[in-house]
Design a protein around this motif. Structure first.
Motif, mmCIF file in Angstrom:
data_model
loop_
_atom_site.group_PDB
_atom_site.id
_atom_site.type_symbol
_atom_site.label_atom_id
_atom_site.label_comp_id
_atom_site.label_asym_id
_atom_site.label_seq_id
_atom_site.Cartn_x
_atom_site.Cartn_y
_atom_site.Cartn_z
ATOM 1 N N GLN A 259 61.851 -114.724 -89.875
ATOM 2 C CA GLN A 259 61.534 -114.735 -91.149
ATOM 3 C C GLN A 259 60.292 -115.426 -91.247
ATOM 4 O O GLN A 259 59.524 -115.035 -92.182
ATOM 5 N N HIS A 260 59.896 -116.482 -90.427
ATOM 6 C CA HIS A 260 58.611 -117.147 -90.561
ATOM 7 C C HIS A 260 57.408 -115.989 -89.650
ATOM 8 O O HIS A 260 56.302 -115.974 -89.998
ATOM 9 N N GLY A 261 57.898 -115.339 -88.501
ATOM 10 C CA GLY A 261 57.024 -114.398 -88.258
ATOM 11 C C GLY A 261 56.648 -113.385 -89.075
ATOM 12 O O GLY A 261 55.333 -112.840 -88.985
ATOM 13 N N ILE A 262 57.762 -112.739 -89.946
ATOM 14 C CA ILE A 262 57.240 -111.764 -90.780
ATOM 15 C C ILE A 262 56.483 -112.316 -91.925
ATOM 16 O O ILE A 262 55.632 -111.636 -92.307
ATOM 17 N N THR B 110 68.268 -115.646 -67.675
ATOM 18 C CA THR B 110 69.195 -115.633 -68.743
ATOM 19 C C THR B 110 69.284 -114.709 -69.837
ATOM 20 O O THR B 110 70.219 -114.237 -70.305
ATOM 21 N N THR B 111 68.086 -114.199 -70.412
ATOM 22 C CA THR B 111 67.711 -113.483 -71.542
ATOM 23 C C THR B 111 68.275 -112.120 -70.996
ATOM 24 O O THR B 111 68.018 -111.172 -70.054
ATOM 25 N N THR B 112 68.977 -111.504 -71.957
ATOM 26 C CA THR B 112 69.602 -110.065 -71.956
ATOM 27 C C THR B 112 68.990 -109.352 -73.292
ATOM 28 O O THR B 112 68.369 -110.034 -74.110
ATOM 29 N N LEU B 113 69.203 -107.845 -73.402
ATOM 30 C CA LEU B 113 68.981 -107.327 -74.362
ATOM 31 C C LEU B 113 69.249 -107.476 -75.722
ATOM 32 O O LEU B 113 68.876 -107.078 -76.821
ATOM 33 N N ASP B 114 70.432 -108.087 -75.600
ATOM 34 C CA ASP B 114 71.159 -108.589 -76.906
ATOM 35 C C ASP B 114 71.041 -110.144 -77.121
ATOM 36 O O ASP B 114 71.817 -110.762 -78.018
ATOM 37 N N ASP B 115 70.029 -110.701 -76.590
ATOM 38 C CA ASP B 115 69.935 -112.254 -76.651
ATOM 39 C C ASP B 115 69.150 -112.508 -78.077
ATOM 40 O O ASP B 115 68.357 -111.607 -78.486
ATOM 41 N N GLU B 116 69.626 -113.592 -78.453
ATOM 42 C CA GLU B 116 68.994 -114.010 -79.915
ATOM 43 C C GLU B 116 67.398 -114.015 -79.752
ATOM 44 O O GLU B 116 66.620 -114.027 -80.738
ATOM 45 N N GLU B 117 66.977 -114.463 -78.648
ATOM 46 C CA GLU B 117 65.325 -114.683 -78.493
ATOM 47 C C GLU B 117 64.607 -113.131 -78.749
ATOM 48 O O GLU B 117 63.837 -113.153 -79.366
ATOM 49 N N ILE B 118 65.281 -112.064 -78.071
ATOM 50 C CA ILE B 118 64.703 -110.929 -78.306
ATOM 51 C C ILE B 118 64.786 -110.480 -79.675
ATOM 52 O O ILE B 118 64.195 -109.549 -80.452
ATOM 53 N N GLY B 119 66.125 -110.971 -80.168
ATOM 54 C CA GLY B 119 66.442 -110.543 -81.571
ATOM 55 C C GLY B 119 65.316 -110.942 -82.471
ATOM 56 O O GLY B 119 65.069 -110.321 -83.694
ATOM 57 N N ALA B 120 64.462 -112.054 -82.304
ATOM 58 C CA ALA B 120 63.554 -112.711 -83.348
ATOM 59 C C ALA B 120 62.594 -111.616 -83.273
ATOM 60 O O ALA B 120 61.839 -111.514 -84.473
ATOM 61 N N PHE B 121 61.977 -111.139 -82.298
ATOM 62 C CA PHE B 121 61.182 -110.166 -82.029
ATOM 63 C C PHE B 121 61.351 -108.969 -82.581
ATOM 64 O O PHE B 121 60.939 -108.514 -83.671
ATOM 65 N N THR C 296 63.775 -108.300 -85.065
ATOM 66 C CA THR C 296 63.645 -108.147 -86.413
ATOM 67 C C THR C 296 62.410 -108.098 -87.228
ATOM 68 O O THR C 296 61.963 -107.345 -88.106
ATOM 69 N N THR C 297 61.511 -108.882 -86.669
ATOM 70 C CA THR C 297 60.015 -108.866 -86.972
ATOM 71 C C THR C 297 59.358 -107.753 -86.889
ATOM 72 O O THR C 297 58.617 -107.198 -87.862
ATOM 73 N N ILE C 298 59.439 -106.951 -85.778
ATOM 74 C CA ILE C 298 58.696 -105.715 -85.562
ATOM 75 C C ILE C 298 59.437 -104.841 -86.631
ATOM 76 O O ILE C 298 58.418 -103.902 -87.034
ATOM 77 N N LYS C 299 60.520 -104.671 -86.733
ATOM 78 C CA LYS C 299 61.117 -103.569 -87.827
ATOM 79 C C LYS C 299 60.916 -103.759 -88.946
ATOM 80 O O LYS C 299 60.396 -102.699 -89.728
ATOM 81 N N GLN C 300 60.691 -104.988 -89.505
ATOM 82 C CA GLN C 300 60.465 -105.505 -90.790
ATOM 83 C C GLN C 300 59.078 -105.577 -91.076
ATOM 84 O O GLN C 300 58.649 -105.114 -92.359
ATOM 85 N N ALA C 301 58.243 -106.292 -90.232
ATOM 86 C CA ALA C 301 56.860 -106.168 -90.519
ATOM 87 C C ALA C 301 55.801 -105.345 -90.128
ATOM 88 O O ALA C 301 54.757 -105.430 -90.490
ATOM 89 N N LYS C 302 56.238 -104.779 -89.003
ATOM 90 C CA LYS C 302 55.424 -103.595 -88.472
ATOM 91 C C LYS C 302 53.993 -104.265 -87.970
ATOM 92 O O LYS C 302 53.011 -103.921 -88.598
ATOM 93 N N PRO C 303 54.080 -105.351 -86.906
ATOM 94 C CA PRO C 303 52.819 -105.637 -86.968
ATOM 95 C C PRO C 303 51.777 -104.737 -86.006
ATOM 96 O O PRO C 303 52.323 -103.676 -85.669
ATOM 97 N N ALA C 304 50.356 -105.022 -86.130
ATOM 98 C CA ALA C 304 49.562 -104.175 -85.594
ATOM 99 C C ALA C 304 49.701 -104.161 -84.065
ATOM 100 O O ALA C 304 49.607 -103.028 -83.546
ATOM 101 N N MET C 305 50.050 -105.054 -83.263
ATOM 102 C CA MET C 305 50.244 -104.976 -81.956
ATOM 103 C C MET C 305 51.529 -105.849 -81.572
ATOM 104 O O MET C 305 51.956 -106.976 -82.242
ATOM 105 N N VAL C 306 52.222 -105.581 -80.303
ATOM 106 C CA VAL C 306 53.005 -106.385 -79.853
ATOM 107 C C VAL C 306 52.643 -106.863 -78.334
ATOM 108 O O VAL C 306 52.286 -105.829 -77.569
#
Length: 425
Positions: free
Chosen positions: A246-249, A288-299, A301-311
């Motif tokens: 939410q703060h990333g967005i 430890t990180t997997t594709l359904d991990d909460e850390e990648i989830g933050a990315f 969500t932000t990418i889908k909703q805010a559509k940043p210029a770059m990743v």
């Protein structure tokens, strides 16, 4: 259009019903002729169009004239940033396309003229201002304007910097606020952060910066003090995955409000490693990180909703996702996950390819591996790396048609962003 077909036996001329039917037919023909005459001023052209043979084999397409709305849609599609980028790329040489995939460094205290040949002759399309720029917005703007003067007027540079806040704020001095750390930003409400990011973005805009290499969206998974790249420097928002998203967005949208693109980093997250990829090859294997991990989830969500210029891609390796390569060189993570599952079609940029984490890879192969995996823009923190990386991309494209197509696709994404931001015309 419906067509009436006549057939059957011809009725006897002497029958009364036939006379009545004939009279009615005459009346109908007169009425039809009158209607045709009345329609001519407004509709004749359209009706004549319908009578012409069409190239499509579809009856629907043959019988239906293009409406003004569909014509406007076609015109809009042709004028879209992606369409303009495709046309621009079609006119570029391989060298020019490859140049769009390079982000060269401009150091504080350096002379912009030192990059003139790279920009004007080697077609480098992006620059990052790094180091301690402490002389305010005016000095940064002077440097940015000088850099832009070396680029074609119709294809200006992406000029970026790391303006995160706290310990990572490269541009300071008169005209720049002292930005709080990301952890402090995480204590703001999302609305307040968006407003603040708009202010900080406006200051970047005044300084000639059009892309901020921020925010960091890692969610720290280990003891903060042991998480050297993120937690120990308070570069994350200090929240859980949802709060970070939410703060990333809010940060991305605030920058956009100011006319500056934002870059979420470092995908899929550096919150579970101990080593800083900029300075070491140790402690940069995420186990430890997997594709359904909460850390990648933050990315995601932000990418889908805010559509940043770059990743921006991490240079760590993710054992449970793709143990064969750092994320920036992993087609499974870039093409398979970020572009495939998440659906991101924007610019994918590497973390600095002059970092210690990838020092074991031949310099000429660094950009090749990024583009081959689906990445677009090679961010470089050491000027001496620029030419070898650029030459490596060109050489591979000259010998490998499949890779040359990837270069074209990547350059098109970069140019699409430039058209979106008004840097190309």
């Amino acid at each position: 259009m419906q067509q009436i077909k006549h057939g059957g036996r011809r009725p006897r001329p002497s029958s009364a019903p036939t006379i009545i039917a004939a009279m009615l037919c005459v009346v109908a023909l007169v009425a039809a002729g009158t209607a045709w005459w009345m329609l001519r001023p407004q509709q004749k052209d359209a009706l004549e169009h319908l009578a012409q043979p069409q190239s499509s084999s579809s009856t629907l397409n043959r019988d239906k004239a293009p409406t003004p709305k569909s014509q406007e849609h076609q015109k809009a599609a042709g004028d879209s940033p992606a369409a303009k980028a495709s046309r621009a790329i079609a006119t570029m040489s391989l060298d020019e396309r490859a140049g769009q995939l390079i982000m060269a460094p401009m150091f504080a205290g350096g002379n912009p003229a030192d990059l003139s040949a790279l920009i004007s002759t080697r077609h480098v399309g992006s620059v990052v201002l790094i180091g301690n720029w402490n002389n305010g917005t005016a000095a940064a703007k002077t440097a940015a304007d000088a850099l832009q003067s070396y680029a074609p007027s119709g294809n200006q540079l992406i000029v970026s910097t790391d303006q995160e806040g706290g310990q990572v704020q490269h541009l300071k001095g008169s005209g720049f606020d002292t930005m709080p750390s990301a952890v402090a930003q995480g204590q703001m409400s999302a609305d307040t952060l968006r407003s603040s990011a708009k202010t900080w973005g406006g200051q970047l805009k005044q300084a000639g910066i059009n892309v901020d290499l921020a925010p960091v969206l890692g969610t720290v998974q280990v003891k903060r003090s042991s998480n050297a790249p993120i937690g120990a420097l308070n570069r994350d928002f200090g929240l859980d995955s949802n709060g970070n998203a939410q703060h990333g967005i809010a940060f991305v949208e605030g920058m956009r409000d100011a006319g500056v693109g934002a870059t979420v980093k470092h995908y899929p997250g550096l919150g579970a490693v101990t080593g800083n990829t900029d300075f070491t090859t140790e402690g940069i294997l995420d186990t430890t990180t997997t594709l359904d991990d909460e850390e990648i989830g933050a990315f995601n969500t932000t990418i889908k909703q805010a559509k940043p210029a770059m990743v921006m891609m991490s240079l760590a390796t993710y054992q449970r996702i793709d143990s064969s390569a750092p994320a920036a060189f992993s087609s499974k993570i870039i093409d398979g996950t970020l572009r495939g599952s998440v659906g991101y079609d924007g610019v994918v940029i590497s973390d600095s390819l002059s970092a210690a984490a990838v020092s074991g890879i031949a310099t000429k192969d660094l950009g090749v591996r990024l583009v081959d995996a689906g990445g677009d823009l090679a961010c470089i923190g050491d000027t001496s790396y620029v030419t070898p990386i650029l030459d490596g991309i060109i050489a591979r494209a000259q010998s490998d048609p499949a890779f040359a197509k990837k270069v074209t696709a990547s350059a098109t994404r970069v140019m699409t962003l430039k058209y979106q931001m008004g840097l190309a015309k």
